[in-house]
Design an enzyme around this catalytic site. Structure first.
Site, PDB file in Angstrom:
ATOM      1  N   TYR A  67     -18.520  -4.970 -43.757  1.00 28.28           N
ATOM      2  CA  TYR A  67     -18.061  -6.343 -43.663  1.00 28.28           C
ATOM      3  C   TYR A  67     -18.257  -6.978 -45.045  1.00 28.28           C
ATOM      4  O   TYR A  67     -18.590  -6.287 -46.008  1.00 28.28           O
ATOM      5  CB  TYR A  67     -18.788  -7.077 -42.551  1.00 28.28           C
ATOM      6  CG  TYR A  67     -18.415  -6.540 -41.180  1.00 28.28           C
ATOM      7  CD1 TYR A  67     -17.092  -6.560 -40.748  1.00 28.28           C
ATOM      8  CD2 TYR A  67     -19.367  -5.978 -40.337  1.00 28.28           C
ATOM      9  CE1 TYR A  67     -16.726  -6.048 -39.509  1.00 28.28           C
ATOM     10  CE2 TYR A  67     -19.013  -5.467 -39.090  1.00 28.28           C
ATOM     11  CZ  TYR A  67     -17.693  -5.497 -38.684  1.00 28.28           C
ATOM     12  OH  TYR A  67     -17.331  -4.983 -37.468  1.00 28.28           O
ATOM     13  N   ARG A  91     -29.512  -6.583 -43.423  1.00 29.89           N
ATOM     14  CA  ARG A  91     -29.042  -5.327 -42.830  1.00 29.89           C
ATOM     15  C   ARG A  91     -28.053  -4.656 -43.780  1.00 29.89           C
ATOM     16  O   ARG A  91     -27.153  -5.314 -44.313  1.00 29.89           O
ATOM     17  CB  ARG A  91     -28.368  -5.571 -41.479  1.00 29.89           C
ATOM     18  CG  ARG A  91     -28.190  -4.269 -40.688  1.00 29.89           C
ATOM     19  CD  ARG A  91     -27.646  -4.488 -39.307  1.00 29.89           C
ATOM     20  NE  ARG A  91     -28.043  -3.386 -38.427  1.00 29.89           N
ATOM     21  CZ  ARG A  91     -27.446  -3.063 -37.297  1.00 29.89           C
ATOM     22  NH1 ARG A  91     -26.400  -3.760 -36.883  1.00 29.89           N
ATOM     23  NH2 ARG A  91     -27.873  -2.055 -36.567  1.00 29.89           N
ATOM     24  N   GLY A 145     -30.051   0.750 -30.073  1.00 34.57           N
ATOM     25  CA  GLY A 145     -28.768   0.114 -29.846  1.00 34.57           C
ATOM     26  C   GLY A 145     -28.186   0.435 -28.490  1.00 34.57           C
ATOM     27  O   GLY A 145     -28.454  -0.236 -27.499  1.00 34.57           O
ATOM     28  N   ARG A 146     -27.386   1.494 -28.440  1.00 37.68           N
ATOM     29  CA  ARG A 146     -26.799   1.877 -27.155  1.00 37.68           C
ATOM     30  C   ARG A 146     -27.871   2.201 -26.124  1.00 37.68           C
ATOM     31  O   ARG A 146     -27.654   2.052 -24.919  1.00 37.68           O
ATOM     32  CB  ARG A 146     -25.868   3.072 -27.351  1.00 37.68           C
ATOM     33  CG  ARG A 146     -24.387   2.736 -27.461  1.00 37.68           C
ATOM     34  CD  ARG A 146     -24.076   1.641 -28.421  1.00 37.68           C
ATOM     35  NE  ARG A 146     -22.740   1.089 -28.215  1.00 37.68           N
ATOM     36  CZ  ARG A 146     -22.228   0.116 -28.939  1.00 37.68           C
ATOM     37  NH1 ARG A 146     -22.908  -0.422 -29.908  1.00 37.68           N
ATOM     38  NH2 ARG A 146     -21.014  -0.343 -28.692  1.00 37.68           N
ATOM     39  N   CYS A 151     -22.403   9.371 -25.091  1.00 37.25           N
ATOM     40  CA  CYS A 151     -21.044   9.727 -24.663  1.00 37.25           C
ATOM     41  C   CYS A 151     -20.015   8.675 -25.061  1.00 37.25           C
ATOM     42  O   CYS A 151     -18.836   8.985 -25.213  1.00 37.25           O
ATOM     43  CB  CYS A 151     -21.006   9.960 -23.161  1.00 37.25           C
ATOM     44  SG  CYS A 151     -21.253   8.457 -22.166  1.00 37.25           S
ATOM     45  N   CYS A 174     -19.687   2.090 -23.223  1.00 41.04           N
ATOM     46  CA  CYS A 174     -20.263   1.045 -24.076  1.00 41.04           C
ATOM     47  C   CYS A 174     -19.363   0.699 -25.259  1.00 41.04           C
ATOM     48  O   CYS A 174     -19.424  -0.399 -25.790  1.00 41.04           O
ATOM     49  CB  CYS A 174     -21.639   1.471 -24.580  1.00 41.04           C
ATOM     50  SG  CYS A 174     -21.610   2.963 -25.609  1.00 41.04           S
ATOM     51  N   CYS A 182     -22.565   0.803 -19.288  1.00 43.21           N
ATOM     52  CA  CYS A 182     -23.028   2.164 -19.549  1.00 43.21           C
ATOM     53  C   CYS A 182     -22.587   3.080 -18.416  1.00 43.21           C
ATOM     54  O   CYS A 182     -22.745   2.727 -17.243  1.00 43.21           O
ATOM     55  CB  CYS A 182     -24.555   2.192 -19.684  1.00 43.21           C
ATOM     56  SG  CYS A 182     -25.238   3.849 -19.893  1.00 43.21           S
ATOM     57  N   ALA A 195     -22.825  10.839  -8.192  1.00 43.61           N
ATOM     58  CA  ALA A 195     -22.462   9.740  -7.296  1.00 43.61           C
ATOM     59  C   ALA A 195     -23.475   9.621  -6.168  1.00 43.61           C
ATOM     60  O   ALA A 195     -23.978   8.528  -5.873  1.00 43.61           O
ATOM     61  CB  ALA A 195     -21.057   9.962  -6.731  1.00 43.61           C
ATOM     62  N   GLU A 198     -27.652  18.825  -0.082  1.00 48.02           N
ATOM     63  CA  GLU A 198     -26.925  19.489  -1.158  1.00 48.02           C
ATOM     64  C   GLU A 198     -26.895  20.987  -0.882  1.00 48.02           C
ATOM     65  O   GLU A 198     -27.936  21.598  -0.681  1.00 48.02           O
ATOM     66  CB  GLU A 198     -27.594  19.222  -2.514  1.00 48.02           C
ATOM     67  CG  GLU A 198     -27.053  20.028  -3.674  1.00 48.02           C
ATOM     68  CD  GLU A 198     -25.550  19.882  -3.861  1.00 48.02           C
ATOM     69  OE1 GLU A 198     -24.862  20.926  -3.891  1.00 48.02           O
ATOM     70  OE2 GLU A 198     -25.063  18.731  -3.962  1.00 48.02           O
TER      71      GLU A 198
END
Length: 644
Positions: free
Chosen positions: A172, A220, A316-317, A343, A347, A362, A393, A412
């Site tokens: 930036y 930063r 962060g993520r 992945c 996000c 997420c 699921a 299962e």
């Protein structure tokens, strides 16, 4: 393990931060067209303050209307925004956190369609992404912009922010002044290191002059812009020292650029990949240094701080994936932390699963980004619920229902949980997918879920359960199209390879299907010295992958020598290859030792009619409803889990 070092207070300027956990600036996709924080923004940030993050940095906040990076960017260019921003700062303080405002201008990364003004930057260097002509700021305009940074900081101070972050990273405006790629100026703002840093230096000094010593200033910068001629780690070390000399109270060491990429890094980057540069900077400055870069594990975070590689860690993520990372760690619940898998499927500008699934979220934790409307609340009526299938699921639905007070039993038929998601963890750099399965199981056990593994459900034992409701999460099976020569009994399936049932090495392998599964399978098979080729009917491989992740995956496949046949429709399967139609022409591809099928999946739901005979309340979720990626499966598991 002892994590006490992560909970030691630290001062940035004269502000005490209660621990070493930082939530860095990210685009939350929750801000409003009138450049303020929405109610969801406030709920989103508040959840991370309540979850134990000592310091948070806002989404970027524009110092000038001609500098916005997106149409909804929050603003600090006018006093009229101060009262609105107080809603956010008050909420963070009520939840025990601190928050800094990030001061930002996009420079040549602006779009005139967003700003309504000509695009300007340090030099007349266009953004290769937009190819929009750029005007160079005059020397006088540079000094005017410096004043705007200081004025914006004053407004942030009045709005109750605990400090400001001067955004010199990610290519930036300030990063453009620092970068040899973008800065070709011949006045005092260009030339050598001192010239390129002068704009940043004067911004820091202007903030200090206008706000005094009581407002911490964080700087930063990007350790590496991943640009030919851009800022590299050796440059970043120099700029960090200059920032300290200019009056910065802390340094946040990020990475990447808007042109070179890698601002948000996918799973192909090793956790903590950027820490080495933070460590170099820490050795030469006396102010606190923040490291960032796929820090998703408490052991890694702890090592960074205890080994004095950095003073604070920015998740962060990971902070999106689990807003309670610090809290869980502090309370001895590290095994409940949901680890970011890198992945980027939800996000990073990922589409939601339904109309109201908007903003940052997420794939592994659909509650993220819905803090104002999704809750795990005690059930009004406690029920016994049978879940059929321990894929993601079913696992997600099970632990949430159990936490709400329901009695939950999971059946299962396989020995191991996870279903196809477990196999998705097998290709290189995807191990954290397996960790998610482990975490769901842990949350289930702690909340009383009963797991019956290696046990296939039939009508008799379904009746014997005497449940109030049944959730069918039986997943999907490989899609086997009717193609001449394709024998379902003889073909090798992707799952056979990823599960270890079939091992192929040092062979010529043709993968039929170039979606994400087929491409990641190729990555896996390249490890076994195979010569791999992929056939795909669509114009591009891995179309179902996220753009940033796909770029890296395609590069890796190309470097490994993986052949790619796109726009290629299979018309016949041969013993050693295929016949196909490519760009309107008939072709034959032969000479392969093995063919592997990866043409997608179809829903597998054999128990629906049987379940409906026994119970009135029957739900179908995930791939059993419709074969899609795991984002939908986990989302639907969470949704039914909180509602039933």
């Amino acid at each position: 393990m002892n994590y006490e070092a992560l909970f030691e207070p630290i001062k940035i300027g004269n502000k005490v931060i209660k621990n070493r956990f930082v939530m860095p600036a990210m685009e939350s996709q929750t801000t409003t067209p009138d450049h303020t924080f929405s109610e969801q923004s406030i709920a989103y940030f508040s959840a991370r303050a309540a979850g134990g993050f000592g310091l948070q940095i806002t989404d970027y906040m524009a110092v000038s209307p001609d500098g916005i990076g997106i149409k909804n960017e929050t603003a600090l260019w006018d006093d009229s925004f101060i009262e609105s921003h107080k809603r956010l700062t008050n909420a963070i303080h009520e939840n025990g956190g601190c928050i800094f405002a990030q001061l930002h201008h996009s420079g040549l990364m602006c779009k005139s369609s967003d700003t309504g003004a000509p695009v300007k930057g340090p030099s007349a260097i266009a953004n290769p992404g937009s190819l929009e002509a750029v005007e160079a700021f005059t020397t006088e305009e540079c000094y005017e912009l410096i004043e705007k940074y200081g004025d914006a900081a004053v407004r942030a101070q009045k709005a109750g922010f605990d400090g400001v972050e001067v955004h010199g990273a990610h290519f930036y405006l300030i990063g453009q002044f620092l970068s040899k790629y973008a800065n070709k100026r011949v006045d005092e703002f260009g030339g050598d290191y001192e010239g390129r840093f002068l704009f940043a230096k004067l911004c820091i000094k202007n903030v200090r002059e206008k706000c005094g010593e009581n407002l911490p200033i964080q700087f930063r910068l990007s350790a590496d812009e991943f640009l030919d001629g851009g800022t590299r780690p050796d440059d970043a070390v120099i700029y960090a020292a200059m920032a300290e000399e200019a009056g910065a109270d802390s340094i946040s060491v990020s990475t990447g650029s808007g042109i070179g990429g890698n601002i948000v890094t996918p799973q192909f980057f090793e956790p903590g990949f950027n820490v080495a540069t933070a460590e170099r900077i820490k050795k030469i400055v006396k102010i606190p240094v923040i490291a960032v870069g796929r820090i998703n594990d408490p052991v890694l975070a702890n090592n960074i701080v205890t080994a004095h590689r950095a003073d604070l860690v920015a998740l962060g993520r990971q902070s999106v994936c689990d807003s309670e990372f610090p809290k869980k760690l502090r309370e001895g619940r590290a095994d409940e932390i949901i680890h970011c898998a890198g992945c980027m499927q939800r996000c990073y500008y990922g589409k939601g699963c339904e109309e109201d699934d908007k903003g940052i979220s997420c794939i592994l934790n659909p509650f993220a980004g819905k803090e104002s409307r999704w809750f795990v609340s005690p059930a009004d009526k406690k029920k016994k619920v049978v879940v059929v299938g321990a894929g993601v699921a079913g696992l997600e639905a099970a632990w949430i229902m159990a936490k709400r007070g329901h009695k939950v039993v999971v059946y299962e038929k396989q020995k191991m949980p996870g279903g196809n998601f477990r196999l998705a963890a097998v290709p290189p750099h995807k191990t954290d997918f397996a960790k998610a399965i482990q975490t769901y199981m842990t949350l289930g056990r702690k909340n009383g879920v009963i797991y019956k593994m290696n046990e296939e459900l039939n009508e008799e034992n379904l009746k014997n359960e005497q449940a109030d409701a049944v959730i069918l999460a039986t997943g999907a099976k490989p899609l086997i199209p009717k193609i001449p020569g394709l024998d379902p009994e003889k073909i090798v399936y992707a799952a056979d390879i990823l599960s270890g049932k079939t091992v192929i090495g040092k062979k010529k392998v043709l993968i039929l299907g170039g979606g994400l599964v087929g491409c990641e399978l190729a990555e896996f098979m390249n490890q076994y010295q195979n010569q791999v080729a992929i056939v795909e009917m669509m114009p591009m491989l891995a179309k179902d992958d996220v753009k940033r992740s796909r770029v890296v995956l395609m590069k890796r496949l190309q470097e490994a020598g993986t052949k790619q046949y796109v726009n290629t429709k299979i018309t016949e399967v041969l013993p050693d290859g295929i016949k196909a139609e490519k760009d309107g022409e008939q072709i034959t591809i032969r000479g392969y030792d093995a063919l592997v099928l990866a043409l997608g999946y179809r829903s597998y739901n054999p128990l629906f009619e049987m379940a409906k005979k026994v119970y009135k309340e029957v739900y179908v979720i995930g791939d059993a409803l419709k074969a899609r990626n795991a984002k939908f499966a986990i989302y639907e598991g969470a949704k039914i889990g909180k509602e039933i």
